[in-house]
Scaffold this motif. Sequence first.
Motif, short mmCIF file in Angstrom:
data_model
loop_
_atom_site.label_atom_id
_atom_site.label_comp_id
_atom_site.label_asym_id
_atom_site.label_seq_id
_atom_site.Cartn_x
_atom_site.Cartn_y
_atom_site.Cartn_z
N GLN A 254 0.95 -1.14 0.18
CA GLN A 254 -0.14 0.09 0.03
C GLN A 254 0.85 1.31 0.04
O GLN A 254 1.67 1.36 0.84
N VAL A 255 0.43 2.18 -0.83
CA VAL A 255 1.32 3.55 -1.05
C VAL A 255 1.11 4.31 0.12
O VAL A 255 -0.14 4.29 0.25
N GLN A 256 2.08 4.71 0.81
CA GLN A 256 1.73 5.88 1.69
C GLN A 256 2.73 6.89 1.93
O GLN A 256 3.93 6.52 1.65
N LEU A 257 2.14 7.97 2.03
CA LEU A 257 3.38 9.18 2.14
C LEU A 257 2.91 9.99 3.49
O LEU A 257 1.90 10.30 3.75
N VAL A 258 3.94 10.29 4.31
CA VAL A 258 3.80 11.04 5.49
C VAL A 258 4.66 12.11 5.49
O VAL A 258 5.87 12.11 5.50
N GLU A 259 4.08 13.41 5.37
CA GLU A 259 4.83 14.61 5.59
C GLU A 259 4.96 14.81 7.14
O GLU A 259 4.45 14.58 8.09
N SER A 260 6.16 15.71 7.42
CA SER A 260 6.59 16.17 8.59
C SER A 260 7.45 17.35 8.38
O SER A 260 7.97 17.74 7.33
N GLY A 261 7.76 18.07 9.57
CA GLY A 261 8.59 19.33 9.49
C GLY A 261 7.78 20.68 9.49
O GLY A 261 8.86 21.62 9.53
N GLY A 262 6.76 20.67 9.40
CA GLY A 262 6.12 22.05 9.28
C GLY A 262 6.02 22.69 10.47
O GLY A 262 6.41 21.98 11.51
N GLY A 263 5.46 24.07 10.67
CA GLY A 263 5.53 24.58 11.84
C GLY A 263 5.51 26.18 12.02
O GLY A 263 5.18 26.61 10.45
N LEU A 264 5.75 26.73 12.74
CA LEU A 264 5.58 28.30 12.53
C LEU A 264 7.02 28.87 12.62
O LEU A 264 8.10 28.51 13.27
N VAL A 265 7.27 29.83 11.44
CA VAL A 265 8.66 30.15 11.40
C VAL A 265 8.41 31.89 11.13
O VAL A 265 7.63 32.30 10.67
N GLN A 266 9.48 32.59 11.32
CA GLN A 266 9.42 33.96 11.11
C GLN A 266 10.04 34.37 9.71
O GLN A 266 10.61 33.38 9.19
N PRO A 267 9.57 35.33 9.25
CA PRO A 267 9.85 35.82 7.85
C PRO A 267 11.33 35.75 7.82
O PRO A 267 12.23 36.18 8.50
N CYS B 131 9.03 13.97 3.69
CA CYS B 131 8.19 13.09 2.87
C CYS B 131 8.67 11.81 3.06
O CYS B 131 9.39 11.34 2.03
N ALA B 132 8.21 11.09 4.02
CA ALA B 132 8.53 9.67 4.00
C ALA B 132 7.56 8.60 3.37
O ALA B 132 6.56 8.76 3.38
N ALA B 133 8.13 7.93 2.32
CA ALA B 133 7.20 7.17 1.49
C ALA B 133 7.50 5.79 2.09
O ALA B 133 8.39 4.94 2.65
N SER B 134 6.29 4.81 1.91
CA SER B 134 6.45 3.46 2.20
C SER B 134 5.33 2.93 1.24
O SER B 134 4.54 3.47 0.61
N GLY B 135 5.71 1.47 1.00
CA GLY B 135 4.67 0.81 -0.08
C GLY B 135 5.30 0.66 -1.23
O GLY B 135 4.83 0.01 -2.24
N PHE B 136 6.14 1.33 -1.44
CA PHE B 136 6.81 1.91 -3.10
C PHE B 136 8.29 2.29 -2.90
O PHE B 136 8.67 2.88 -1.72
N ALA B 137 9.12 2.03 -3.82
CA ALA B 137 10.66 2.75 -3.83
C ALA B 137 10.61 3.79 -4.62
O ALA B 137 10.21 3.97 -5.68
N LEU B 138 11.28 4.85 -3.98
CA LEU B 138 11.18 6.26 -4.56
C LEU B 138 12.10 5.93 -5.98
O LEU B 138 11.79 7.11 -6.88
N ARG B 139 12.76 5.31 -6.28
CA ARG B 139 13.56 5.39 -7.41
C ARG B 139 12.75 4.84 -8.58
O ARG B 139 13.47 5.03 -9.64
N PHE B 140 11.49 4.47 -8.43
CA PHE B 140 10.74 4.06 -9.62
C PHE B 140 9.60 5.31 -9.62
O PHE B 140 8.69 5.00 -10.46
N TYR B 141 9.47 6.01 -8.51
CA TYR B 141 8.28 6.90 -8.81
C TYR B 141 8.94 8.60 -8.66
O TYR B 141 9.93 8.98 -8.06
N ALA B 142 7.96 9.43 -9.45
CA ALA B 142 8.27 10.87 -9.17
C ALA B 142 7.68 11.27 -7.98
O ALA B 142 6.54 10.71 -7.85
#
Length: 127
Positions: free
Chosen positions: A1-14, A22-33
Amino acid sequence: QVQLVESGGGLVQPGGSLRLSCAASGFALRFYAIGWFRQAPGKEREGVSCISSSGDTLYYADSVKRRFTISRDTAKNTVYLQMNSLKPEDTAVYYCATRYYTESLICDLDSDAMESWGQGTLVTVSS
């Protein structure tokens, strides 16, 4: 099963920086854009950056060129978006998405072209 999980967002000053993952599971990045997209309140989703399955093709939206950098670690099956010199107009929910292309040099900033999406991570740029 293809799954993508983003992290790292938050509040930052200008002018500050954040690195999204973006952590991917269920597939290999070397085959997908992989593409990064964002959606600000009241606005349509827009493409920010993408990387082809070969890693050789990188695209950036004009609004983020020379400020954002996309990269990936195939060993960790993770794609990153390094965001520098952040502006208030960069405030949005950021999503990563993926699509399989038979051609390894292709990636796309058209959100309608993507096949699977993560849940998003919120980036707020404010003083």
